[in-house]
Design a protein around this motif. Structure first.
Motif, short mmCIF file in Angstrom:
data_model
loop_
_atom_site.label_atom_id
_atom_site.label_comp_id
_atom_site.label_asym_id
_atom_site.label_seq_id
_atom_site.Cartn_x
_atom_site.Cartn_y
_atom_site.Cartn_z
N UNK A 182 0.82 -1.21 0.00
CA UNK A 182 0.00 0.00 0.00
C UNK A 182 0.86 1.26 0.00
N UNK A 183 2.03 1.20 0.63
CA UNK A 183 2.86 2.38 0.78
C UNK A 183 3.86 2.55 -0.36
N UNK A 184 3.99 1.57 -1.24
CA UNK A 184 5.07 1.62 -2.22
C UNK A 184 4.93 2.82 -3.14
N UNK A 185 3.74 3.05 -3.67
CA UNK A 185 3.55 4.16 -4.60
C UNK A 185 3.88 5.49 -3.92
N UNK A 186 3.41 5.66 -2.69
CA UNK A 186 3.68 6.89 -1.96
C UNK A 186 5.18 7.07 -1.73
N UNK A 187 5.85 6.00 -1.37
CA UNK A 187 7.29 6.09 -1.10
C UNK A 187 8.08 6.36 -2.38
N UNK A 188 7.67 5.77 -3.48
CA UNK A 188 8.36 6.02 -4.74
C UNK A 188 8.23 7.47 -5.16
#
Length: 465
Positions: free
Chosen positions: A172-178
């Motif tokens: 869930x957090x990958x897009x935000x972190x990228x």
């Protein structure tokens, strides 16, 4: 990646080819092939190692320790002098393994004979995932890399992520972190074992401007080769700026070769019609891009040369010019770049069809797999792309490549992950030569261009050349 680059700056040549027969309407699509050639122009052959900071992150379960037992020490012993490096091990969260996280110790090691020896020794007891809490996921790895790398004032900052899929939890957090990592560092992903999922690895490679590949053997050599490639970088960051006329309301840019990436555009502050597309790791050689503009023709004159955009790379500029043609009439000849734009689009469709076919085969959708792999084979013949045909032969009998007829073999779906990675991330050569080698048919009487399947001219009825 915002640190100053080293002088002297490389020589840049920019060539723009426009494709398509433009017809005026409210959402007309304009496509242009950008070819960028970079020459060293007196710059040193290799970037000094002191200008590089690299994190080697090992996202591997204890049961797969054999995959990194010898490779990691070998890669550490091969580090060039004066490169900044750190090694992260695995746990519920990434763990700094070297240099050790102690109060009087810097977060980074600088390679010399003693540091390499100590790092290789410590890597033998590298912490890996064990039974217990689930790993935090790929977002945690890139977040840890960002926290370390953004504070290191060097020209090239890079993450080498070695994974066996242990962190493939809900991302869930990958897009935000990228989004937070954009422009901060680049990343290469090496997959080991057989339990990983290709999709998040391809997302990491595309968004962080690197590659994703499966390494069955020779992991140490693969890491060393990745670092050697980083040292050939002449310009760590080089934005492509596109300034458009008011009638253009959408702009997108995709790198097609050597590595397929869709680039994220940023509005230039104070310049509402200027888009900046950051690009990274420029080596000597060529890159091919597809620029797509969506424009409204209301208020524009017909049959008049118009400049729809200005493309700028460093101090080099090239216009994107075209004209709206009268409805119902064809231009005397196609734009000079029509064939190269068609080739860029065909190559993208070929890669997409190959990847879709392999994914469908892994998910037991045999009819879809056969259809998509057939499309990939047909396009590969048109483009002369032998590696795609070789990939298809591993999973299917090619009965007629030109017609797109293939017959699937019996394949273990669990073995398709490496092929899916190659379809999505494999580097390829510049496409401009292939574009010039296979011009589309053209009418011998009036010169009207046509699609590849056309046999007679739609304008005058003559047979196509």
């Amino acid at each position: 990646m915002s640190s100053p680059t080293r002088p002297p700056q490389p020589g840049i040549r920019l060539h723009v080819d426009l494709g398509g027969d433009l017809r005026p309407h409210r959402s007309a699509k304009i496509e242009a092939h950008l070819r960028v050639d970079v020459a060293a122009d007196g710059a040193p052959t290799d970037l000094p190692a002191v200008q590089l900071a690299v994190i080697i992150a090992v996202d591997v379960a204890e049961s797969h320790r054999a995959a990194v037992r010898h490779a990691l020490p070998a890669a550490l012993r091969a580090l060039p002098d004066r490169i900044s490096f750190a090694v992260l091990g695995s746990g519920p969260e990434p763990v700094r393994c070297y240099p050790r996280a102690v109060a009087d110790r810097d977060e980074w090691a600088v390679a010399d004979r003693d540091e390499r020896r100590r790092a290789a020794f410590v890597s033998g007891s590298l912490p890996l995932h064990r039974e217990g809490p689930r790993p935090a996921g790929y977002a945690a790895w890139v977040a840890s890399a960002r926290a370390l790398l953004t504070g290191r004032p060097v020209s090239v900052r890079h993450l080498v992520l070695i994974t066996d899929g242990s962190s493939a939890t809900a991302e869930d957090r990958l897009e935000e972190e990228l989004e937070l990592c954009a422009g901060q560092f680049t990343c290469d992903v090496f997959a080991v074992g057989a339990d990983w999922t290709p999709d998040p690895l391809l997302v990491l490679a595309e968004r962080l401007h690197g590659t994703a590949e499966f390494v069955d053997d020779g992991l140490g050599r693969a890491i060393t080769a990745a670092l050697q490639r980083l040292r050939r970088v002449h310009t760590p960051q080089l934005p492509v700026e596109v300034t458009v006329r008011p009638s253009v309301r959408q702009v997108s840019l995709s790198e097609k070769a050597p590595r397929p990436h869709r680039l994220g555009g940023l509005r230039a502050p104070g310049r509402p019609r200027c888009w900046s597309f950051p690009t990274y790791q420029w080596e000597q050689g060529s890159r091919d891009y597809l620029l797509t503009l969506v424009a409204d023709s209301d208020g524009d004159p017909l049959e008049t040369e118009l400049q729809f955009a200005m493309v700028s790379i460093g101090d080099v500029h090239a216009p994107v010019t075209a004209r709206w043609h009268l409805p119902g009439q064809s231009p005397a000849q196609a734009p000079a770049g029509a064939d190269s734009v068609r080739t860029l689009n065909a190559a993208a469709r070929m890669r997409g069809a190959l990847r879709q076919g392999l994914v469908a085969l892994r998910e037991h959708g045999r009819d879809t797999a056969e259809d998509r792999l057939g499309q990939a084979a047909r396009l590969a013949v048109q483009l002369g792309t032998d590696w795609v045909l070789d990939e298809i032969r591993a999973v299917a009998h090619i009965e007629d490549a030109a017609a797109g007829r293939v017959r699937l073999r019996a394949v273990d779906p669990g073995t398709l992950g490496p092929m899916i990675l190659r379809a999505g991330s494999r580097p390829g050569g510049p496409l401009i030569d292939a574009a010039g080698a296979r011009p589309g048919p053209r009418c011998g009487g009036c010169g009207t261009p046509a699609g590849s399947e056309a046999r007679y001219c739609i304008t005058c009825g003559e047979k196509m050349l």
